[in-house]
Design a protein around this motif. Structure first.
Motif, short mmCIF file in Angstrom:
data_model
loop_
_atom_site.label_atom_id
_atom_site.label_comp_id
_atom_site.label_asym_id
_atom_site.label_seq_id
_atom_site.Cartn_x
_atom_site.Cartn_y
_atom_site.Cartn_z
N MET A 1 1.12 -0.72 -0.20
CA MET A 1 0.11 0.45 -0.08
C MET A 1 0.74 1.26 -0.10
O MET A 1 1.23 1.99 1.21
CB MET A 1 -1.20 0.10 1.15
CG MET A 1 -1.95 -1.16 1.18
SD MET A 1 -2.63 -1.11 2.68
CE MET A 1 -3.24 -2.86 2.93
N PRO A 2 0.84 1.56 -1.43
CA PRO A 2 1.89 2.93 -1.69
C PRO A 2 1.81 4.24 -0.06
O PRO A 2 3.03 5.01 -0.50
CB PRO A 2 2.17 2.81 -2.51
CG PRO A 2 1.44 1.67 -3.34
CD PRO A 2 0.57 1.41 -2.65
N GLY B 1 -8.19 -7.93 12.22
CA GLY B 1 -7.90 -8.48 11.18
C GLY B 1 -6.65 -7.98 10.83
O GLY B 1 -6.76 -6.95 11.07
N THR B 2 -5.99 -9.01 10.29
CA THR B 2 -4.67 -7.69 9.76
C THR B 2 -4.34 -7.68 8.18
O THR B 2 -4.51 -8.81 7.54
CB THR B 2 -3.63 -8.65 10.35
OG1 THR B 2 -3.94 -9.03 11.90
CG2 THR B 2 -2.35 -8.46 10.33
N PHE B 3 -4.20 -6.48 7.22
CA PHE B 3 -4.50 -6.02 6.31
C PHE B 3 -2.87 -5.87 5.89
O PHE B 3 -2.79 -4.94 6.40
CB PHE B 3 -5.12 -5.82 5.81
CG PHE B 3 -5.40 -5.48 4.14
CD1 PHE B 3 -5.40 -6.71 3.48
CD2 PHE B 3 -5.59 -4.71 3.60
CE1 PHE B 3 -5.26 -6.75 1.82
CE2 PHE B 3 -6.16 -4.61 1.87
CZ PHE B 3 -6.12 -5.13 1.46
N VAL B 4 -2.07 -6.87 5.64
CA VAL B 4 0.04 -6.62 5.10
C VAL B 4 -0.02 -5.42 6.61
O VAL B 4 -0.05 -5.95 7.81
CB VAL B 4 -0.44 -5.93 4.07
CG1 VAL B 4 1.03 -6.01 3.42
CG2 VAL B 4 -1.21 -6.37 2.92
N GLY B 5 0.88 -4.02 5.91
CA GLY B 5 1.23 -3.62 7.16
C GLY B 5 1.82 -2.66 6.47
O GLY B 5 2.02 -1.86 5.53
N SER B 6 2.49 -1.38 6.83
CA SER B 6 2.73 -0.03 6.33
C SER B 6 4.42 -0.05 6.47
O SER B 6 4.90 -1.10 6.35
CB SER B 6 2.81 0.75 7.49
OG SER B 6 3.85 0.44 8.51
#
Length: 337
Positions: free
Chosen positions: A92-93, A282-287
């Motif tokens: 996620m840019p 819920g865990t959606f990728v990361g920074s």
């Protein structure tokens, strides 16, 4: 100069992938041009090809979120990178640090915006991280989605500490990274698989014990018994089909990180969540910040991602089909060979 790329004119499955040519893009003032050298597949990518992702997609999208390569050109205002740097893109840019927000998590690669399944890709200079020094391009390409998701679940939200008990499900990318990270952090890791040979491989990666869920449909109860009341943390990649057993496996006051939707099923009884006081997150990728910290840990511990098989760029559809067969152990990658 012309360069090759894949795109999806229609969302009708893997056969919709088209290999085409276009001009190599020129970077804007704050952009970096990366010559991609490797890519990796995630279950999300299969869902996108057939229109099952459930989110708005860019028409004729260039697929894939995960890739690695080297910087070959940069805009006049770029300060973070120089030619020859080995890099990977951020899933996620716009999510550089801090908690997730709708604005930060918008624009995930290969979905609402074009992805990276191309020989040359433009990135904003802020949307890249340095590749871990000991990893080759194929290994680095496995990191942006699966590894960061596992790191987020285990090390960030999960607050990993030595002595914890962690349960991972299966032998896909997220599960293997979660197993490796948890074991490195001093946790006791239990793993599930439907294949005894895979369970043995999971043990070589750090699993202390394993359960064959094909022979033991009540694997949640077995895990709870083996850990004296349940694990501290379940990295849940199955979804509705496995969540009821994960609730059996977790201890009172434990945590379940909800990540995947691989297994169909009727869902879980909320009473189990209430009765045990379980944290479901819920865990959606990361920074980008998580990605960079994870890479420091990977370098320090000399961790190597598990790559199952590599396909050449010209055979990307074959990589998709192999991945869809679910026989892999670890990540399926595509290389520029």
């Amino acid at each position: 100069m012309k360069t090759r790329y894949y795109h999806l004119p229609h969302l009708t499955g893997v056969d919709a992938l088209r290999l085409d040519e276009r001009e190599v893009p020129a970077p804007g003032p704050r952009e970096v041009l990366v010559r991609m050298r490797a890519w990796s597949l995630n279950y999300r990518d299969l869902m996108i090809t057939s229109g099952r992702y459930g989110r708005a997609l860019k028409p004729d999208v260039v697929p894939l979120s995960d890739g690695a390569g080297e910087v070959v050109d940069a805009g006049s205002e770029v300060t973070r990178w120089r030619e020859g740097d080995r890099v990977a893109g951020v899933f996620m840019p716009g999510w550089l640090s801090g908690p997730p927000t709708a604005r930060r998590t918008a624009g995930a690669l290969g979905g609402p915006v074009d992805g990276v399944l191309a020989e040359y890709v433009l990135f904003d200079q802020e949307a890249l991280v340095a590749a871990p020094a000991q990893l080759d391009f194929a290994e680095t390409a496995t990191l942006p989605c699966a590894a960061v998701t596992a790191w987020h679940a285990v090390a960030v939200s999960g607050g990993l500490t030595p002595g914890q008990t962690v349960l991972t499900l299966g032998s896909g990318g997220v599960s293997l990274f979660a197993l490796q990270f948890a074991a490195l952090g001093g946790a006791r890791v239990l793993a599930t698989s439907s294949d005894d040979a895979k369970l043995e491989r999971l043990r070589t990666l750090g699993a202390a014990d394993g359960v064959n869920y094909a022979r033991a449909p009540d694997w949640g109860r077995l895990v709870a018994e083996a850990t004296g009341g349940g694990v501290d943390h379940v990295v849940e990649v199955g979804g509705a089909g496995t969540l009821p057993q994960s609730l059996e496996a977790v201890r009172v006051g434990g945590r379940i990180s909800l990540i995947g939707v691989l297994a169909e099923g009727g869902g879980a009884d909320p009473a189990s969540v209430l009765r045990k006081g379980v944290t479901l997150q819920g865990t959606f990728v990361g920074s980008r910040e998580m990605f960079e910290r994870m890479n420091h840990a990977i370098e320090h511990h000399r961790l190597r991602p598990v790559v199952d098989r590599a396909f050449p760029f010209s055979e990307a559809p074959a990589a998709y089909r192999y991945f869809a067969g679910r026989g892999h152990f670890g990540k399926v990658v595509i290389t520029d060979a």
